[in-house]
Motif scaffolding. Structure first.
Motif, PDB file in Angstrom:
ATOM      1  N   ILE A  17       0.831  -1.215   0.000  1.00 12.36           N
ATOM      2  CA  ILE A  17       0.000   0.000   0.000  1.00 12.36           C
ATOM      3  C   ILE A  17       0.865   1.264   0.000  1.00 12.36           C
ATOM      4  O   ILE A  17       0.509   2.273  -0.613  1.00 12.36           O
ATOM      5  CB  ILE A  17      -0.984  -0.025   1.187  1.00 12.36           C
ATOM      6  N   PRO A  53      -7.474   0.908  -3.520  1.00 10.23           N
ATOM      7  CA  PRO A  53      -6.810   0.054  -2.519  1.00 10.23           C
ATOM      8  C   PRO A  53      -7.709  -0.716  -1.555  1.00 10.23           C
ATOM      9  O   PRO A  53      -7.213  -1.373  -0.665  1.00 10.23           O
ATOM     10  CB  PRO A  53      -5.936   1.058  -1.753  1.00 10.23           C
ATOM     11  N   TRP A  91       0.125  -2.810  -8.845  1.00  7.69           N
ATOM     12  CA  TRP A  91      -0.890  -1.752  -8.725  1.00  7.69           C
ATOM     13  C   TRP A  91      -1.537  -1.448 -10.076  1.00  7.69           C
ATOM     14  O   TRP A  91      -2.697  -1.019 -10.122  1.00  7.69           O
ATOM     15  CB  TRP A  91      -0.300  -0.488  -8.106  1.00  7.69           C
TER      16      TRP A  91
END
Length: 356
Positions: A17, A53, A91
């Motif tokens: 993250i 996320p 991502w």
């Protein structure tokens, strides 16, 4: 939370993250370089943070895990620079997922996603969500260009993202035209259609894409190796979705973390297709009268019928048969060009007999 109470899984997730925060910053700088007004920059940041996320991040983390296995190391042994670069690829898949979900929720008129209101239902968003989904997709190619343009695998990465995006959209198209919530018609359903939908809508981008991206990054780009991987991961992705369909009907809300809605939503699910194969004329009539209806009583009648027809046993037999075949296939993988069986075994182990 003290560092001593953080599990390895939570620590791995947090490291991942942290890279997303850097990506948001980079994308913000691109908008600033175009002299974009601050209110639009704020909107884009909110779109990114709200939609990208929040999920399990399995697809993105799989890119990192696969890369480490192919390099004969563990994720915690990757240098910060190595980790960041492969996490950016992870991502990119999560941005692809966000793009699909924002659009999908509007098409399905869904109410919630990941425990919060769908993006288009957030105050003042509405139809702006259509453009926001396009921007999530566009962000993929911005970050790929910034980080991979000088790499020999750059064209392969772009090509793969474009191909898998189109495949997923084909799966979504067939899903939408097969399972119309306004006009329930079980004659439109078949196991062949179900197979096409789940392979194209889920298996390519959720299973094949993470592994193929990691392979390209380490320089394994031989078509034979890509085919070996595809031949295991596509059936595995199909098994995963069939498992999902099964859990939606037979799993408890506590177990799967949500209330199953496939019956009420008239989904072309594996469960109803199995029932249609076996149904007597009376049972078929019951399904025609109750499947795809929005009330609890109709749903309960369908579930009772599925239980009486022994769909539970059919699923467990299918699961054991499929897993045995996949294990045999993995055993025969040719590792001579750098591919490793462990990549595929780790995926299979995550899926086999999962309960949520």
């Amino acid at each position: 939370m003290s560092s001593s109470t953080v599990s390895p899984k939570e620590a791995a997730r947090q490291r991942f993250i942290d890279v997303f925060d850097d990506i948001v910053e980079e994308l913000t700088e691109i908008l600033k370089s175009y002299k974009m007004p601050q209110e639009a920059i704020d909107w884009f940041q909110r779109n990114l943070n709200y939609n990208t996320p929040g999920g399990k991040l399995n697809r993105g983390l799989s890119v990192v895990d696969t890369y480490a296995i192919l390099n004969s190391t563990t994720v915690d042994k990757l240098s910060d620079a190595q980790y960041k670069k492969v996490a950016i690829l992870g991502w990119a898949i999560e941005l692809l997922q966000a793009y699909f979900l924002v659009a999908d929720d509007m098409m399905d008129q869904s109410k919630t996603r990941r425990g919060q209101p769908c993006w288009y239902l957030v105050e003042k968003v509405g139809n702006i969500a259509i453009n926001d989904s396009f921007m999530l997709e566009g962000a993929i190619y911005e970050i790929l260009r910034r980080h991979f343009r000088q790499d020999s695998c750059y064209v392969d990465l772009l090509d793969l993202f474009h191909e898998v995006t189109f495949q997923t959209e084909l799966g979504q198209l067939l899903d939408l035209v097969t399972a119309d919530e306004e006009h329930v018609d079980l004659d439109k359903f078949s196991l062949a259609k179900h197979s096409f939908i789940v392979i194209f809508k889920t298996a390519y981008y959720s299973f094949y894409l993470p592994v193929a991206l990691a392979m390209f990054m380490v320089g394994i780009n031989d078509e034979q190796d890509l085919k070996q991987v595809r031949d295991v991961l596509i059936p595995l992705g199909e098994y995963f979705q069939i498992q999902d369909d099964y859990l939606d009907c037979f799993g408890t809300a506590e177990q799967i973390g949500k209330i199953g809605t496939d019956i009420k939503d008239n989904k072309c699910s594996w469960v109803v297709n199995q029932a249609l194969l076996k149904a007597t004329p009376e049972q078929r009539q019951l399904l025609d009268n109750n499947y795809g209806r929005k009330d609890d009583e109709s749903e309960a009648k369908c579930k009772q019928l599925f239980n009486e027809m022994g769909i539970d046993k059919i699923y467990h037999d299918y699961e054991e048969d499929t897993v045995q075949k996949l294990r045999q296939q993995i055993d025969q993988i040719d590792e001579s060009r750098g591919l490793k069986k462990e990549v595929l075994t780790s995926f299979l182990n995550k899926v086999y007999k999962r309960s949520k």
